[in-house]
Design an enzyme around this catalytic site. Structure first.
Site, short mmCIF file in Angstrom:
data_model
loop_
_atom_site.label_atom_id
_atom_site.label_comp_id
_atom_site.label_asym_id
_atom_site.label_seq_id
_atom_site.Cartn_x
_atom_site.Cartn_y
_atom_site.Cartn_z
N LYS A 281 0.84 -1.20 0.00
CA LYS A 281 0.00 0.00 0.00
C LYS A 281 0.87 1.25 0.00
O LYS A 281 2.01 1.21 0.47
CB LYS A 281 -0.86 0.02 1.27
CG LYS A 281 -2.03 -0.96 1.27
CD LYS A 281 -2.86 -0.80 2.53
CE LYS A 281 -3.99 -1.82 2.57
NZ LYS A 281 -4.99 -1.63 1.49
N ARG A 355 -10.36 -11.59 1.96
CA ARG A 355 -11.18 -12.68 1.42
C ARG A 355 -10.45 -14.02 1.53
O ARG A 355 -11.07 -15.07 1.66
CB ARG A 355 -11.59 -12.35 -0.02
CG ARG A 355 -10.44 -12.25 -0.99
CD ARG A 355 -10.78 -11.46 -2.26
NE ARG A 355 -10.84 -10.02 -2.01
CZ ARG A 355 -11.16 -9.12 -2.93
NH1 ARG A 355 -11.47 -9.50 -4.16
NH2 ARG A 355 -11.19 -7.83 -2.63
N1 BES Z 1 -8.11 -3.74 4.32
C1 BES Z 1 -8.29 -3.35 2.97
C2 BES Z 1 -9.61 -2.63 2.75
C3 BES Z 1 -9.75 -1.26 3.36
C4 BES Z 1 -9.40 -0.14 2.65
C5 BES Z 1 -10.28 -1.12 4.61
C6 BES Z 1 -9.57 1.09 3.19
C7 BES Z 1 -10.44 0.11 5.15
C8 BES Z 1 -10.09 1.23 4.46
C9 BES Z 1 -8.27 -4.57 2.08
O1 BES Z 1 -7.49 -5.62 2.49
C10 BES Z 1 -7.75 -4.13 0.76
O2 BES Z 1 -6.63 -3.77 0.69
N2 BES Z 1 -8.61 -4.19 -0.26
C11 BES Z 1 -8.25 -3.78 -1.56
C12 BES Z 1 -8.75 -4.82 -2.52
C13 BES Z 1 -8.21 -4.67 -3.91
C14 BES Z 1 -6.73 -4.93 -3.93
C15 BES Z 1 -8.93 -5.63 -4.81
C16 BES Z 1 -8.93 -2.43 -1.83
O3 BES Z 1 -10.04 -2.22 -1.37
O4 BES Z 1 -8.30 -1.60 -2.46
MN MN Z 2 -5.48 -5.42 1.85
#
Ligand code: BES
Ligand code: MN
Ligand code: ZN
Length: 504
Positions: A281, A355
């Site tokens: 990230k 997931r």
């Molecule tokens: N933990 C994150 C989702 C999230 C994002 C929670 C912002 C709270 C605030 C999750 O694991 C994630 O990174 N999801 C990605 C999925 C994508 C890579 C398909 C996302 O939402 O960008």
């Molecule tokens: Mn994630």
């Protein structure tokens, strides 16, 4: 590892119920309806002050509107330091949620005024007295344990809040149940707020074990070794890059007199920190990813509420705990893992890890506990924030009866949910060219493709609901009954859902 030492002793407010007011209490709170401005409590007090209170009210703009306040200092004849009138609004419009907000306003007002003890007169609002107390109690929860330099004047002043009305015992009894539910909310908030160096899978599992010690619930903790034997390749792949052992925590509670009744399963995403893994990230705001275990906190907090109030239902709770880190041993984009269900997954983005841990937790609970319903909660996608912001959790379900039940329970406790659609086109998007599925969909509808992925791990069309609570576990602004920070969202919702549908 260095043990973190905590020095700050947090102050906790006490809540009491009395039939008459203690003479030492010099601050009185009078809830006032907009309809009749003056309740019986105020009337009586007014006599003592030779009509000064009424005069002050009459000469002010105070109308008793919802959450309106009028602070009167040292009204002569009363012998009191403060009389605070709190508007309730119209009598017919009062409900439990509004009453909670009145309670949180009382807590806030008293601390702002640096008052240590106060009495709230409930006679006019007795039916909602427990909710007013609950609002004050929920709002009084803080997470200050790491603020070692906090001086006494930075700490909340309020020590004791007493609620006064006729037959206060009845109100107290109702509050006792709400207090237990609030205990579940506090547990969830505390877990969510903990920093990720303190709360990692093993320390998290230990806390759960501690919390349920001496209760009717049984806690089982599965280490990586055990999960390896069960073939949980999907969950283990996520924690593979972390120095911390992943854990699966199972809490089983049989409150139904009929122990053979199939349980409701609550499954939570517990990523104690989500860096994204090799699909790292960006740095801005990455600290927020300590609350990527908010789904697991919601379900375990609900479990605590359910157990502590002795719910007559069978509920099993599974927490999928892992830390998503980049390292030389981390899983790579392109890896293919085999889940416990036997289905293979092409991991195209290591940041879509929630997931992956949920998939194996869902298979586990179906294999060993045969649930009649499965509900998972997860801070799963950023996309749900785009859709619903911080006001509603996203609800995906293969069963509309279940979905409606959840929406209804959520509405009742103001842990709101909004049902989102599911369709086969989104399911198709998670097909992989070289494995059974991939862990990401296309560019759009990211929350829906995540839900479609999860649905592939539901067996025999078991009613299942997925709560994407990425926007709800934490808040940068005040909420009606919580401060900035961890909200404990989902605890009251799931507790209410069990209460509404599975306790006879
Ligand atoms: N933990 C994150 C989702 C999230 C994002 C929670 C912002 C709270 C605030 C999750 O694991 C994630 O990174 N999801 C990605 C999925 C994508 C890579 C398909 C996302 O939402 O960008
Ligand atoms: Mn994630
Ligand atoms: Zn995540």
């Amino acid at each position: 590892m260095i043990k973190q030492k905590i020095q700050n002793k947090e102050k906790k407010m006490r809540i009491l119920f009395n039939d008459s007011v203690d003479e030492d209490v010099k601050t009185w709170i009078l809830p006032i309806f907009a309809d009749n401005k003056f309740g019986t409590d105020a009337e009586e007090l007014d006599k003592k002050s030779n009509g000064l209170i009424r005069k002050a009210v009459d000469s002010s703009t105070f109308e008793g509107k919802f959450k309106e306040k009028l602070e009167l200092r040292t009204v002569s004849g009363t012998g009191l330091d403060n009389i605070i009138l709190i508007g309730i609004g119209s009598k017919s419009e009062l409900d439990s949620n509004k009453a909670e907000e009145v309670g949180s306003l009382i807590e806030k007002t008293l601390n702002e005024l640096r008052i240590e003890d106060a009495a709230v007169f409930l006679n006019g609002v007795r039916d909602f007295g427990d909710n007013i107390a609950d609002g004050a109690y929920l709002y009084s929860h803080r997470f200050d344990k790491y603020r070692t330099k906090q001086s006494d004047k930075d700490k909340p002043s309020l020590d004791e809040l007493s609620f006064v009305c006729k037959n206060s015992k009845d109100v107290e009894e109702k509050f006792d149940i709400l207090k237990k539910i609030a205990g579940g909310v506090f547990f969830a908030r505390d877990l969510t707020a903990e920093p990720p160096n303190v709360l990692y899978p093993e320390s998290y599992a230990k806390r759960v074990k501690e919390m349920f010690k001496g209760t009717k619930a049984k806690v089982e903790i599965l280490s990586e070794k055990k999960m390896m034997k069960l073939g949980m390749g999907s969950l283990l792949g996520v924690g593979q890059g972390s120095a911390k052992d992943s854990q699966l925590v199972v809490v089983n509670y049989q409150g139904n007199p009929d122990k053979s009744e199939k349980p409701v399963a609550l499954v939570g995403k517990g990523i104690t920190f989500d860096t994204g893994g090799i699909s790292l990230k960006p740095p801005a705001g990455m600290d927020m990813m300590k609350w990527d275990m908010g789904g697991s906190a919601a379900v375990i907090g609900a479990m605590k509420a359910i157990v502590d109030r002795g719910a007559k239902a069978n509920v099993v709770c599974v927490l999928a705990l892992a830390e998503n880190m980049p390292s030389s041993n981390a899983q790579r984009p392109g890896d293919i893992v085999t889940s416990m269900s036997g289905q293979t997954i092409e991991v195209l983005n290591t940041d879509a890890e929630g997931r992956l841990v949920l998939a194996d937790a869902m298979t586990y609970v179906q294999k060993f506990h045969d649930p009649k319903i499965i509900i998972d909660a997860a801070t799963l996608t950023g996309a749900i924030l785009v859709a619903l912001g911080h006001e509603y959790g996203g609800l995906f379900s293969n069963n509309n009866v279940l979905a409606n039940q959840l929406v209804k329970s959520g509405e009742a406790v103001k842990d709101r949910l909004w049902q989102m659609p599911m369709c086969t086109a989104w399911d198709k998007q998670v097909d992989s060219e070289i494995a059974d599925m991939k862990n990401i969909g296309g560019k759009y509808a990211g929350s829906a493709t995540a839900a479609a992925f999860l649905e592939r791990f539901v067996e025999n069309d078991t009613p299942w609901a997925h709560l994407d609570i990425a926007g709800m576990a934490w808040s940068d602004t005040e909420k009606p009954v919580s401060r900035k920070g961890a909200t404990g969202y989902g605890v009251r919702l799931l507790n209410k859902f069990i209460e509404d549908n599975f306790e006879g």
